[in-house]
Design an enzyme around this catalytic site. Sequence first.
Site, PDB file in Angstrom:
ATOM      1  N   SER A   1       0.950  -1.154  -0.025  1.00  0.00           N
ATOM      2  CA  SER A   1       0.018   0.018  -0.012  1.00  0.00           C
ATOM      3  C   SER A   1       0.792   1.380   0.007  1.00  0.00           C
ATOM      4  O   SER A   1       1.606   1.414  -0.900  1.00  0.00           O
ATOM      5  CB  SER A   1      -1.020   0.072   1.258  1.00  0.00           C
ATOM      6  OG  SER A   1      -1.938   0.960   1.112  1.00  0.00           O
TER       7      SER A   1
ATOM      8  N   ASP B   1     -10.037  -2.243  -6.362  1.00  0.00           N
ATOM      9  CA  ASP B   1      -9.197  -1.300  -5.647  1.00  0.00           C
ATOM     10  C   ASP B   1      -9.103  -0.208  -6.536  1.00  0.00           C
ATOM     11  O   ASP B   1      -8.756  -0.283  -7.642  1.00  0.00           O
ATOM     12  CB  ASP B   1      -7.816  -1.939  -5.571  1.00  0.00           C
ATOM     13  CG  ASP B   1      -6.835  -0.831  -4.682  1.00  0.00           C
ATOM     14  OD1 ASP B   1      -7.428   0.326  -4.373  1.00  0.00           O
ATOM     15  OD2 ASP B   1      -5.620  -1.168  -4.479  1.00  0.00           O
TER      16      ASP B   1
ATOM     17  N   HIS C   1      -8.118  -3.898  -1.835  1.00  0.00           N
ATOM     18  CA  HIS C   1      -7.046  -3.275  -1.464  1.00  0.00           C
ATOM     19  C   HIS C   1      -6.674  -3.937  -0.123  1.00  0.00           C
ATOM     20  O   HIS C   1      -7.251  -4.278   0.954  1.00  0.00           O
ATOM     21  CB  HIS C   1      -7.370  -1.862  -1.081  1.00  0.00           C
ATOM     22  CG  HIS C   1      -6.030  -1.233  -0.978  1.00  0.00           C
ATOM     23  ND1 HIS C   1      -4.875  -0.891  -1.985  1.00  0.00           N
ATOM     24  CD2 HIS C   1      -5.418  -0.569   0.361  1.00  0.00           C
ATOM     25  CE1 HIS C   1      -4.081   0.000  -1.419  1.00  0.00           C
ATOM     26  NE2 HIS C   1      -4.121  -0.006  -0.076  1.00  0.00           N
TER      27      HIS C   1
END
Length: 447
Positions: free
Chosen positions: A275, A379, A409
């Site tokens: 991320s 996502d 995600h």
Amino acid sequence: MPGVAVKLYSVFFKLLLKHRLQNLISISAADGLSDSFGVSTRSDESVAAANPSFTDGVATKDIHIDPMTSLTVRIFLPESALSPPEPDSLRHKDHFHHQPRSDRRHSYGPNHNSPAPVERNESRRNSYGCNNENLEPYGGYAPSAKRNSRKLPVMLQFHGGGWVSGSSDSAANDFFCRRIAKVCDVIVLAVGYRLAPENRYPAAFEDGVKVLNWLGKQANLAECCKSLGNRRVNGVEVKKLNVQGQIVDAFGASMVEPWLAAHADPSRCVLLGVSCGGNIADYVARKAVEAGKLLEPVKVVAQVLMYPFFIGNNPTQSEIKLANSYFYDKPVSVLAWKLFLPEKEFDFDHPAANPLAHNRSGPPLKLMPPTLTVVAEHDWMRDRAIAYSEELRKVNVDSPVLEYKDAVHEFATLDMLLKTPQAQACAEDIAIWVKKYISIRGHEFSY
């Protein structure tokens, strides 16, 4: 589509995250929250204690590497490092078999295969799970000068958490790094970088580079251990202890990390970012390219960007259609960026946010290391990550994209999703690609 449990958990996750971010914004506006030392973990987050013995095939320890900040690393040492080096005849064998994945929708690159299980050291162990001859008084693993151990590649891992949460020692990150250390057969250094808003950009990025330089320093100090007797280095009295095989200062404090000195091969270094950690990894990769031979013996040979936290002023198709997607939706992520970027620099085309921004400095893309990008179908950040990978491929950088069907995600790193088959498959796919670049020359695995 994701299951009902994932959808429900996502709703509560976003509510709690939004509440935390709004509280941090209000506190930051009122009190400033500026602290150069910083914090690398939040008190309300679940953490896993370090365990220096091989109870589950991986030993861990925490190191505070910068006295001026809260920067830490957690070392994940797989038990396979204790095995003697493999004979050349065994290294030539291909341990993988090509099997298509049903849980991946698209692969913008070669087909992947499943890695064989990591071999375990079957020598006699005590109740702590490690060899008796390598026990320190506290029961943890200590390298032995008598043992001819393997040198493993090193992977620097940068956790996610939207800049304001997460840590190198969180329970979820500990589980993920243990898995990666075993399937990739690498030493993982999980970086506990400083969090926002106490430390805004560029603190986390600078911490990533600082750890890379620290790794190089450790490699050079380890080399000194082989030949240095009692003398002074940079004005500090040092002496070589034959029993431990490491350099200590005049107060007896270790200057050399023994696990890395005995088992790490920094010339095969991989960066992995999760991320927002993907943004850090990409920045560190650029700085490594700029440094070139100044980083030796450290060499970044590849990087893995797992659903990177990219954004930009001109929205992509996925940013429009999936803006209210699961967990880190776009409105919540915008709050995170407001806490991370300095107020005067807030811009979605900031170099930290958009890898293809016109104002991004650094080396040409053609000099970037091979880059594997992992994205999820649901996502909203996926299109920009894919676009970055496509730009790398245009300049002949090996940069495949793995897109996972029905995934969200952080599908491979979020606490409630870590034990799903898709999360395990993702780790195995990463291992297969990474081993192209960390295998000993002449003994590469097929791909």
